[in-house]
Write an enzyme that holds these catalytic residues in place. Structure first.
Site, PDB file in Angstrom:
ATOM      1  N   CYS A   1      13.513  10.847   7.589  1.00  0.00           N
ATOM      2  CA  CYS A   1      13.629  10.410   8.982  1.00  0.00           C
ATOM      3  C   CYS A   1      15.064  10.552   9.441  1.00  0.00           C
ATOM      4  CB  CYS A   1      13.072   9.021   9.220  1.00  0.00           C
ATOM      5  SG  CYS A   1      13.347   7.882   7.919  1.00  0.00           S
TER       6      CYS A   1
ATOM      7  N   GLU B   1      10.242   0.986  10.724  1.00  0.00           N
ATOM      8  CA  GLU B   1      11.312   1.982  10.557  1.00  0.00           C
ATOM      9  C   GLU B   1      10.654   3.335  10.788  1.00  0.00           C
ATOM     10  OE1 GLU B   1      13.668   4.519   9.994  1.00  0.00           O
ATOM     11  OE2 GLU B   1      13.139   4.341   7.875  1.00  0.00           O
TER      12      GLU B   1
ATOM     13  N   LYS C   1       0.872  -1.178   0.000  1.00  0.00           N
ATOM     14  CA  LYS C   1       0.000   0.000   0.000  1.00  0.00           C
ATOM     15  C   LYS C   1       0.908   1.227   0.000  1.00  0.00           C
ATOM     16  CE  LYS C   1      -1.746   2.723   3.077  1.00  0.00           C
ATOM     17  NZ  LYS C   1      -1.633   4.030   2.386  1.00  0.00           N
TER      18      LYS C   1
ATOM     19  N   GLU D   1      10.055  14.926  16.686  1.00  0.00           N
ATOM     20  CA  GLU D   1      10.299  14.945  15.246  1.00  0.00           C
ATOM     21  C   GLU D   1       9.325  15.904  14.565  1.00  0.00           C
ATOM     22  OE1 GLU D   1       9.361  11.423  12.817  1.00  0.00           O
ATOM     23  OE2 GLU D   1      11.345  11.678  11.916  1.00  0.00           O
TER      24      GLU D   1
END
Ligand code: UN1
Length: 511
Positions: free
Chosen positions: A299, A265, A190, A400
């Site tokens: 990231c 991850e 997906k 983040e």
């Protein structure tokens, strides 16, 4: 043939907008929901890149079903043969590199030089993984008993479900799909709803290169509607997800209920430490690239620059001077250096963190505003933003953001810098600028992260080394390199006793 229909653009209501379908069991098909969604260019939202299927559970079920049937044959194709198909796919990606990279800039916003890098990363991953088809090494060891042979081989797991992010919409799917396929698994992916086209271009290439029907399937749509049914599906035996730690936790918990392999991850808040002996110009250019490359939407982005106090002022001044000169705009223009945020939600998130930073008492040194000159008002553009005098405990230094916002943090010495670097919930990437080899090796040992760079910023991982991190960045698995093969295979240990008598391990021992 898949390539006659793929990716099956047809005319929609708007004369030029293409409608893309799901790819299930070798056919391009509409979703069972009858619903679609638009993919718009974040640099200019008047531009509709395409219309994609808004899939639901029934579509996922059909894709998993196809993948399950295909697994029965694909697992028996010799790995070197599987690898040849992947190698061919890489050659074909190379042939289409410019076209796919332009598609990617249009749907994702990052500048064309970077999207060429993204496509190249998928190509590299294909070449590397194709080599694994002739390795897939396992141990062969001496048995403790006479006339007995002992070894372990890797076996495929079955159907793998992949949920991909939007920031590397071809490279990251390739990290997941290539190693899964070479190992003999079948896949349902997906793509991210912001970037389905690049992932679809990748899947179409695999099919055109000869990956048999049902072995690779793509189902586009939203996380709760199409992603979750994939994670929950009883016939999906491994799940690989790249995205936020928040969603990763949910996926990990769900996958654990049915003992699926699950590779997560997740986020990062990556530090770059600059010592007083470093080549400062090099470090400044590295910091700019690490912080503002991909609009800070990696990231691995450099989001904290930890500076020895003796060079803090000098570094920050020059850094800001250069940050102000970064050309922001539509990434299809070769002269542009930074593109937009991926969507309005992300832009709002960036601004909310800029407010948080100001309220926390950090000094906004540069940027912080939306850019709306001329046609840029149709995109989600934000100035490269620099905060100074940041206290490492502030939220802007701990959470983040995933945007072009970087924090400058002073430190007293290397130990202090490493302490600040490690005092964080994440642990993906890290970096140190120094010319002192002793300091470099101490930092390599002590930085609590999955990746450490010396004299380079926190971005720029290559496909053949493990990629991933510690703490809230993941759950112990790695993409890239042999770590990916480890994730997509199950070990089977094999003992062959050719002594013609009953031998008892651990018990039959010479007197
Ligand atoms: C990411 O940060 O989301 O290491 C992936 C890099 C790229 C991949 C980044 N090769 O910067």
């Amino acid at each position: 043939m898949a390539n006659e229909t793929a990716p099956n653009p047809v005319q929609s209501g708007q004369a030029t907008t293409k409608v893309y379908k799901n790819f299930i069991d070798g056919e391009w098909v509409e979703s069972s929901t009858g619903q679609t969604f638009e993919n718009r260019n974040p640099a200019d939202t008047r531009d509709v890149v395409g219309i994609f299927q808004r899939s639901g559970k029934a579509d996922v079920d059909a894709a998993v079903d196809a993948a399950k049937r295909a697994f029965a044959k694909w697992r028996l194709v010799p790995a070197p043969r599987r690898a040849e198909i992947l190698f061919r796919a890489s050659e074909m990606l190379m042939d289409h590199k410019e076209e796919y990279s332009r598609d990617m800039t249009r749907e994702m916003g990052k500048v064309i030089k970077e999207t060429r890098g993204d496509t190249q990363e998928a190509i590299d991953c294909g070449y590397y993984t194709a080599g694994e088809g002739r390795r897939l090494f396992g141990p062969t060891v001496p048995s403790e008993l006479p006339n007995k042979f002992a070894m372990a081989v890797r076996q495929p797991i079955g159907v793998c479900g992949m949920i991909a992010p939007w920031n590397f919409p071809m490279a990251i799917p390739s990290w997941k799909i290539f190693p899964a396929l070479v190992s003999g698994n079948t896949c349902v992916i997906k793509p991210a709803e912001d970037t389905p086209l690049s992932t679809l271009n990748f899947v179409r290439t695999l099919s055109d290169a000869g990956v048999p029907k049902g072995v690779i399937n793509i189902v586009s749509g939203y996380g709760p509607e199409a992603g979750m049914p994939l994670v929950e599906h009883k016939d999906v035996r491994a799940v690989s997800f790249t995205g936020s730690s928040e969603v990763g936790r949910l996926i990990g918990e769900t996958a654990a209920r049915s003992f699926k392999h699950c590779s997560l991850e997740l986020g990062g808040k990556n530090p770059m430490i600059v010592m007083e002996d470093a080549n400062l110009d090099l470090a400044i250019d590295g910091g700019l690239w690490g912080a503002f490359g991909t609009t800070g939407q990696r990231c691995t982005a450099t989001s904290r620059i930890i500076l020895h106090k003796s060079i803090y002022k000098q570094f920050v001044e020059k850094f800001i001077e250069k940050a102000k000169k970064i050309k922001v705009g539509n990434g299809l223009d070769e002269s542009i250096e930074m593109g937009p945020a991926i969507n309005e939600k992300q832009l709002k998130r960036d601004f909310s963190y800029i407010e948080i930073g100001k309220n926390e008492g950090a000094k906004l040194l540069s940027g912080g505003n939306r850019i709306e000159d001329g046609d840029l008002k149709y995109g989600f553009f934000l100035q490269p933003t620099v905060f100074g005098d940041v206290n490492p405990k502030m939220r802007i230094a701990q959470e983040e953001i995933f945007g072009p916002v970087v924090c400058m943090i002073p430190c007293d010495n290397l130990e202090h810098g490493i302490e600040i670097a490690n005092d964080i919930g994440y642990g993906l990437s890290s970096s140190l600028y120094t010319r002192d080899v002793n300091r470099a090796f101490a930092a390599i040992r002590d930085l609590d992260a999955g990746i450490t760079y010396v004299n380079a910023p926190t971005i720029g991982a290559e496909v053949h080394l493990p990629f991933g991190g510690v703490k809230a960045t993941g759950n112990g698995h790695r993409e890239g390199g042999i770590g990916a093969i480890d994730f997509y295979t199950e070990w089977k240990s094999i003992y062959i006793d050719y002594s013609d008598r009953l031998q008892k391990a651990q018990i039959d021992r010479p007197e």
